[in-house]
Design a protein around this motif. Structure first.
Motif, PDB file in Angstrom:
ATOM      1  N   GLY A 174       0.801  -1.229   0.000  1.00 51.03           N
ATOM      2  CA  GLY A 174       0.000   0.000   0.000  1.00 51.03           C
ATOM      3  C   GLY A 174       0.830   1.272   0.000  1.00 51.03           C
ATOM      4  N   LYS A 175       1.965   1.233   0.719  1.00 55.54           N
ATOM      5  CA  LYS A 175       2.790   2.447   0.824  1.00 55.54           C
ATOM      6  C   LYS A 175       3.252   2.946  -0.549  1.00 55.54           C
ATOM      7  N   GLN A 176       3.442   1.985  -1.456  1.00 57.02           N
ATOM      8  CA  GLN A 176       3.945   2.345  -2.795  1.00 57.02           C
ATOM      9  C   GLN A 176       2.824   2.805  -3.721  1.00 57.02           C
ATOM     10  N   LEU A 177       1.592   2.605  -3.291  1.00 54.38           N
ATOM     11  CA  LEU A 177       0.488   2.756  -4.247  1.00 54.38           C
ATOM     12  C   LEU A 177      -0.235   4.099  -4.150  1.00 54.38           C
ATOM     13  N   LYS A 178       0.291   5.017  -3.351  1.00 56.20           N
ATOM     14  CA  LYS A 178      -0.416   6.288  -3.169  1.00 56.20           C
ATOM     15  C   LYS A 178      -0.655   6.975  -4.522  1.00 56.20           C
ATOM     16  N   GLY A 179      -1.896   7.403  -4.739  1.00 62.65           N
ATOM     17  CA  GLY A 179      -2.249   8.052  -5.993  1.00 62.65           C
ATOM     18  C   GLY A 179      -2.741   7.096  -7.056  1.00 62.65           C
ATOM     19  N   GLN A 180      -2.572   5.799  -6.818  1.00 67.79           N
ATOM     20  CA  GLN A 180      -2.993   4.799  -7.812  1.00 67.79           C
ATOM     21  C   GLN A 180      -4.506   4.640  -7.849  1.00 67.79           C
ATOM     22  N   LYS A 181      -5.016   4.348  -9.039  1.00 71.94           N
ATOM     23  CA  LYS A 181      -6.455   4.068  -9.194  1.00 71.94           C
ATOM     24  C   LYS A 181      -6.677   2.565  -9.057  1.00 71.94           C
ATOM     25  N   LEU A 182      -7.598   2.180  -8.189  1.00 74.46           N
ATOM     26  CA  LEU A 182      -7.924   0.757  -8.003  1.00 74.46           C
ATOM     27  C   LEU A 182      -9.433   0.574  -8.066  1.00 74.46           C
ATOM     28  N   LEU A 183      -9.848  -0.684  -7.973  1.00 75.48           N
ATOM     29  CA  LEU A 183     -11.276  -0.990  -8.110  1.00 75.48           C
ATOM     30  C   LEU A 183     -11.796  -1.737  -6.894  1.00 75.48           C
ATOM     31  N   VAL A 184     -13.028  -1.438  -6.529  1.00 73.54           N
ATOM     32  CA  VAL A 184     -13.710  -2.194  -5.480  1.00 73.54           C
ATOM     33  C   VAL A 184     -14.963  -2.802  -6.107  1.00 73.54           C
ATOM     34  N   PRO A 185     -14.901  -4.071  -6.527  1.00 69.92           N
ATOM     35  CA  PRO A 185     -16.069  -4.671  -7.189  1.00 69.92           C
ATOM     36  C   PRO A 185     -17.138  -5.068  -6.175  1.00 69.92           C
ATOM     37  N   MET A 186     -18.351  -4.630  -6.440  1.00 69.78           N
ATOM     38  CA  MET A 186     -19.486  -5.023  -5.604  1.00 69.78           C
ATOM     39  C   MET A 186     -20.428  -5.863  -6.459  1.00 69.78           C
ATOM     40  N   ILE A 187     -21.534  -6.329  -5.850  1.00 71.73           N
ATOM     41  CA  ILE A 187     -22.414  -7.232  -6.582  1.00 71.73           C
ATOM     42  C   ILE A 187     -22.930  -6.606  -7.878  1.00 71.73           C
ATOM     43  N   ASN A 188     -23.388  -5.323  -7.789  1.00 72.49           N
ATOM     44  CA  ASN A 188     -24.039  -4.731  -8.950  1.00 72.49           C
ATOM     45  C   ASN A 188     -23.198  -3.709  -9.696  1.00 72.49           C
ATOM     46  N   LYS A 189     -22.042  -3.389  -9.108  1.00 73.23           N
ATOM     47  CA  LYS A 189     -21.261  -2.317  -9.747  1.00 73.23           C
ATOM     48  C   LYS A 189     -19.816  -2.446  -9.316  1.00 73.23           C
TER      49      LYS A 189
END
Ligand code: ZN
Lengths: 1001, 91
Positions: free
Chosen positions: A965-980
């Protein structure tokens, strides 16, 4: 059905008290003293259920807890109905309603009965083999299996009955009130021991009490008469406590036993009001005597499961005790003398006995001679090869056995009967003995398992130990009890017993038929429908261990734990594999011996009494203000204070806004508090926290992080130096008890040289925490003489002041990032000081806030909550809290682990902040975080640990643990949920006031 | 459910106590001198034997004292109870 099945019997059944009951919708009658089974039999009803797999008609078979077939649904009330009740155990009461289980649409016409004709297709392991795959069909299979299986229905409403628990301590516990148990009780009492005697039936005396014959005598009296006198004596005995209708459920180590007493189940429903239904006794006994008797074995032959086929001892009990004939034309099938007692009882009651079929060559015991002299036909050296009658037996076919006993010869003889009494000898009830950890020994001569080695102070006597004839039962019980209690003489030493039976029996585990085995149905386990064939099939398919055979064939897996089936199953395995039965080992019996209701197990610990809960001194105030509460450990903590129609979200937004803009107040009394004193207290803190404590001044506070020896974060909190050798440590609410245990552990075991004393003072103090830009003004209104200037009373410091006579400890510390004062007073002043703050804060709109707002406020500041943002796998480095690890200290708990190869890995999960691209989107706590959701398998990088909508920042914020996590500041990531799928950006963990300016108001 | 004879309080029900695992594993005096394997030996490795096992128990719902117990794991029989700092008995 008035077929004159009831014989006049005034002794145990009261024919002046007629009771009515309903079985499968039909109104019937019985009498006070009947069991449901005896009442059904007196109405000519044998067929009570269908078997589990083949749905074959099944009838009442026994008169006790070993009953495999007559298990019924009692009651039709949604709350009171009880499944799987043995008709042989439940005493009849007026208004009893019962129904057959496991049959649809009715016991007489059952659709599942088709399985009987399909039975060649349903061998052992059928379910395992057939429903294995394709795996995604399982859900469909399961639906049908569950529908066609299932024993009875559970109640769907809350149990309205009352249950109770009680502890009993005694010198000698005697389990079983038959003749051997009664003798042991008297010997122990005469030796001035405190005796507890348990009997699962209504009356003491076991099977001897209704023995009406003259052929066995004790001291020249009819044995039942002799026994009645002994019982009268025992009832008057001050040393003996008797609990009847009480069955032993479990026998644990150290002679700790659980017994269940039925208090109202035998009463008519209207007499049960406001009475305790069942009581669970928790018994600690110095010594235990097991006198649980023996159960009769069936014999295993083709079609041995028809209604009307019963144990010979049961047929005798129904006549002699209940005065009920089980049939009008009887045949007895035996391999030993004891069934001849049944023959005599039938004869005496004027009940027709067509013949006795005995697989032995002959017997010349007194009882057999007596039966012979009555002119009763005995077929020696014969076996039953088949039976007829679908819903009730009407015929048996017998043939002569060959010399080896493994085949039949000669011509078939047919005998008419509507009741077949079978006896295969006796099996000692060693279940409790094995439950207690005792080891059994196989007696090759008698083909029984008997108690052998035990580590406990216990003794088995009577039939439970393998003595079946009256003379040996009495003489050995007396001798063994005396030795067990170290007594020289007893009043029974000169007892004179006359017994007319002999022990000889012939044992054939699986009796031959004229048909090949594959065309027969010799049942072993009636409840689970397993046959001798299934055992042989399991062996052919390679199962060797008896535990595996048992599970594969489901033999002994029913609610009766195979009380009738296990011995024959073992015997057939031994015969087929040419093994000695003793070498096979027996299966393990597990508690409870007979099923217990959940009500009995939980007793009074229901509803609000399920667990204790702790309330702060301000609790009533929160209740008055309609607070919602959340459970934190055992504490009830105010969660939020909704106004009018506010939702939780609304309330939390309002509360947190008030705390940031003017003032809020939190009940922090639940925080763990440990008083630390001693000349080495400072050194102790240095060893248990990661940071340095040596330079802390009196009157100052410091935040500390506590690790486990493995380097993982364990707890955190602020500790205040009250005096030179005196500190007050605070811990998390949930961790308080564990922290003090852990600290005591180190003090007592690793560092006994340290002069440190720990005292838990969590409940001694109440804490009101006032925070916000106006906090200083509010505190100033209450403590007018207190100098609150930053110079005199800076952040992370402490003052002890008086409010009238009340000692107040005020800490200026902050978990919200706001200017904040924690006022600690003795618990009894908690509500007073709280109301004082509320009153003083009125003009500043002081707003009480709960734990939810507290969590939001601290998350805005990036403060962790141990147990929410950590889970026992996070080091301080993972939390980006390197600043709190002292580089100077030589050692502290967990230090060495912080540079193990695993803890210095760069790709560990680390605490980060997350911001959603859509500021109004709030993440779900626990949601997984990924980089690429299309590449399968999806690589999970971490998860959300805390998530809120911040009214001050007007956006959603979250904390998460993320790989690298320390290296990932500013990175775009995804949180997949059931519908979106929610888009997020990794951020810093501090969202608000990075410069820490608010802390000064 | 065992009965445990707390050396400070007397015989009490097991539910008043918690077990603290294997006894006689002293915390190294100089952890920083140990390599990873040596530290792991202290941190993780515990015996799980059938027979007499020396264990630490705490009378957590009583006097809060820690003490040692020699227990036979095959039948839960407690052979000996002795105080912290005392040597394990020869059994
Ligand atoms: Zn103690």
């Amino acid at each position: 059905m008035s077929k004159n099945l009831r014989i006049n019997n005034k002794q145990f059944v009261d024919e002046t008290r007629k009771l009515s009951f309903v079985f499968n919708g039909k109104k019937l009658h019985g009498y006070k003293g009947d069991t449901l089974a005896s009442a059904l039999l007196s109405n000519g009803i044998h067929l009570v259920g269908r078997s589990f797999k083949y749905h074959r008609p099944r009838g009442i078979m026994t008169s006790g807890s070993e009953e495999p077939n007559a298990i019924l649904q009692i009651g039709n009330d949604d709350a009171l109905t009880e499944p799987n009740v043995r008709a042989t155990e439940i005493e009849l009461y007026d208004g009893l309603v019962c129904n057959s289980q496991n049959c649809w649409p009715s016991v007489k016409f059952d659709i599942g009965g088709i399985n009987n004709f399909l039975s060649p297709l349903l061998p052992a392991g059928f379910y395992y083999k057939t429903f294995m795959w394709p795996a995604n069909f399982w859900e469909k299979y399961e639906y049908f299996i569950r529908k066609s299986a299932g024993l009875g229905k559970s109640p769907t409403k809350q149990d309205p009955d009352m249950y109770d628990h009680r502890y009993i301590h005694c010198d000698i516990l005697i389990v079983g009130g038959g003749v051997s148990g009664l003798i042991a009780a008297k010997i122990a009492s005469d030796d001035n021991k405190k005796v507890l005697l348990l009997e699962d039936k209504e009356l003491l005396g076991g099977s001897l009490i209704y023995d009406d014959s003259d052929i066995s005598k004790i001291d020249d009296q009819k044995s039942s008469e002799w026994l009645k006198k002994l019982i009268d004596n025992i009832k008057k005995d001050q040393n003996i406590t008797i609990k009847t209708r009480t069955s032993l459920a479990a026998y644990h180590n150290y002679n700790f036993l659980l017994a269940r007493q039925n208090l109202t189940d035998h009463l008519s429903v209207s007499d049960r009001n406001n009475k305790i239904r069942q009581r669970l006794y928790k018994i600690r006994a110095k010594k235990v005597i097991i006198s649980t008797g023996a159960i009769e074995r069936p014999q295993v032959f083709h079609n041995n499961d028809r209604p009307g086929i019963m144990l010979a001892s049961a047929v005798k009990k129904y006549i002699d005790y209940y005065g009920v004939r089980c049939g009008l034309e009887n045949v007895i099938f035996t391999n030993n003398d004891s069934a001849y007692e049944t023959a005599l009882s039938l004869y005496k009651s004027g009940t027709k006995l067509n013949a006795i079929v005995d697989i032995r060559d002959n017997s010349s015991s007194e009882i057999v001679n007596q039966v012979k002299s009555l002119g009763i036909q005995i077929y020696w050296n014969h076996t039953i090869v088949d039976t007829k009658g679908y819903k009730r037996i009407n015929k048996v076919t017998i043939m002569k056995l060959n010399d080896k006993g493994n085949d039949v010869i000669g011509k078939k003889i047919e005998l008419n009967c509507d009741c077949l009494a079978i006896s295969g000898g006796w099996t000692p009830m060693v279940h409790l003995f094995t439950q207690s950890g005792g080891k059994l020994r196989f007696d090759n001569k008698d083909n029984i398992f008997v108690p052998d080695k035990t580590n406990l102070d216990q003794l088995s006597i009577g039939s439970a130990k393998g003595d079946f004839e009256l003379d040996e039962v009495l003489k050995n019980s007396i001798k063994d009890t005396k030795k067990f209690l170290q007594i020289e003489n007893s009043n029974f030493d000169k007892i004179n017993v006359k017994c007319s039976k002999e022990k000889e029996k012939k044992n054939i585990w699986l009796l031959p038929s004229d048909k090949p085995l594959s065309n027969t149905k010799p049942f072993l386990d009636y409840q689970n429908d397993s046959t001798a064939k299934d055992i042989k099939l399991a062996l052919r398919e390679g199962f060797k261990s008896i535990e595996h055979v048992k599970r594969y064939t489901t033999t002994g897996m029913g609610t009766d734990q195979g009380k009738l089936a296990n011995m024959h199953a073992l015997g057939i395995v031994a015969d087929t594999t040419n093994t000695n039965m003793g070498d096979l080992g027996t299966t393990t019996f597990r508690p409870p011996y007979t099923p217990l209701t959940f009500g009995t197990i939980v007793g009074r610990n229901v509803g609000q009494f399920f667990d204790t809960f702790r309330k702060t001194p301000m609790h009533e105030w929160h209740v008055d203000k309609s607070a919602k509460f959340e459970n934190v450990g055992q504490w009830k903590r105010a969660w939020y204070y909704p106004k009018d129609t506010e939702t939780m979200h609304d309330a939390v937004q309002r509360e947190s806004k008030a705390a940031r803009e003017s003032s809020g107040i939190l009940d922090a009394s639940t925080l763990g508090k440990i008083d630390i004193q001693g000349t080495d207290a400072n050194e102790f803190l240095n060893r248990v926290y990661t940071n340095a404590w040596s330079k802390l001044q009196i009157g100052k506070c410091r935040y500390g992080l506590m690790l486990n020896e493995d380097g993982m974060v364990y707890d955190d909190g602020v500790t205040t130096k009250l005096g030179e050798n005196h500190y007050l440590m605070t811990t998390t609410t949930g961790g308080a008890a564990n922290v003090i245990s852990k600290l005591e552990d180190y003090l007592q075991t690793e560092w006994p040289e340290l002069d440190v004393f720990l005292t838990s003072v969590t409940d001694h103090y109440a804490t009101a925490c006032v925070c916000g830009p106006n906090a200083k003004k509010i505190i100033n209104k209450i403590f007018k003489d207190l100098n609150l200037s930053d110079e005199s009373f800076p952040h992370m410091s402490f003052k002890e002041v008086k409010l009238g006579n009340i000692n107040c400890r005020i800490m200026r510390i902050s978990f919200t990032g706001e200017l904040s004062y924690e006022i600690n007073v003795e618990a009894s002043y908690g509500k007073y000081i709280w109301e004082k703050c509320i009153e003083a804060g009125k003009e500043f709109n002081i707003t009480p806030y709960g734990t939810e707002t507290m969590h939001l406020l601290r998350a805005e500041k990036g403060f962790i909550i141990v147990g929410q943002d950590t889970d026992g796998t996070m080091t301080p480095v993972d939390l980006q809290m390197d600043w709190i690890i002292s580089k100077k200290k030589y050692d502290f708990i967990g230090k060495r682990s912080l540079y193990r190869s695993d803890t210095i890995r760069e790709d560990r999960k680390q605490l980060v902040g997350l911001l959603t691209d859509d500021p109004n989107e709030i993440l779900e706590e626990g949601a997984q975080i990924v980089k690429d959701e299309n590449k399968k398998p999806v690589n999970m990088l971490g998860h959300v640990t805390s998530s809120y909508f911040s009214p001050t920042l007007k956006k959603s914020i979250a904390l998460a643990v993320l790989k690298e996590g320390k290296q990932l500041k500013g990175q775009k990531l995804l949180v997949p949920m059931i519908n979106k799928t929610i888009k997020v950006t990794v951020s810093d963990t501090v969202f608000l006031d990075k410069e820490n300016e608010r802390i000064n108001g | 459910m065992f009965l445990i004879n707390c050396p400070y309080c007397g015989v009490r029900d097991q539910s008043e106590f918690v077990s603290g695992g294997e006894a006689h594993i002293a915390r190294p005096k100089q952890p920083t001198e140990l390599n990873d394997d040596q530290w792991a030996e202290y941190l993780f490795m515990r015996k799980n034997i059938k027979g007499i096992q020396f264990e630490r128990w705490n009378h957590v719902h009583g006097c809060r004292k820690w003490f040692n117990v020699a227990r036979d794991t095959s039948n839960d029989k407690i052979e000996k109870i002795y105080k912290m700092g005392e040597q394990p008995p020869k059994i």
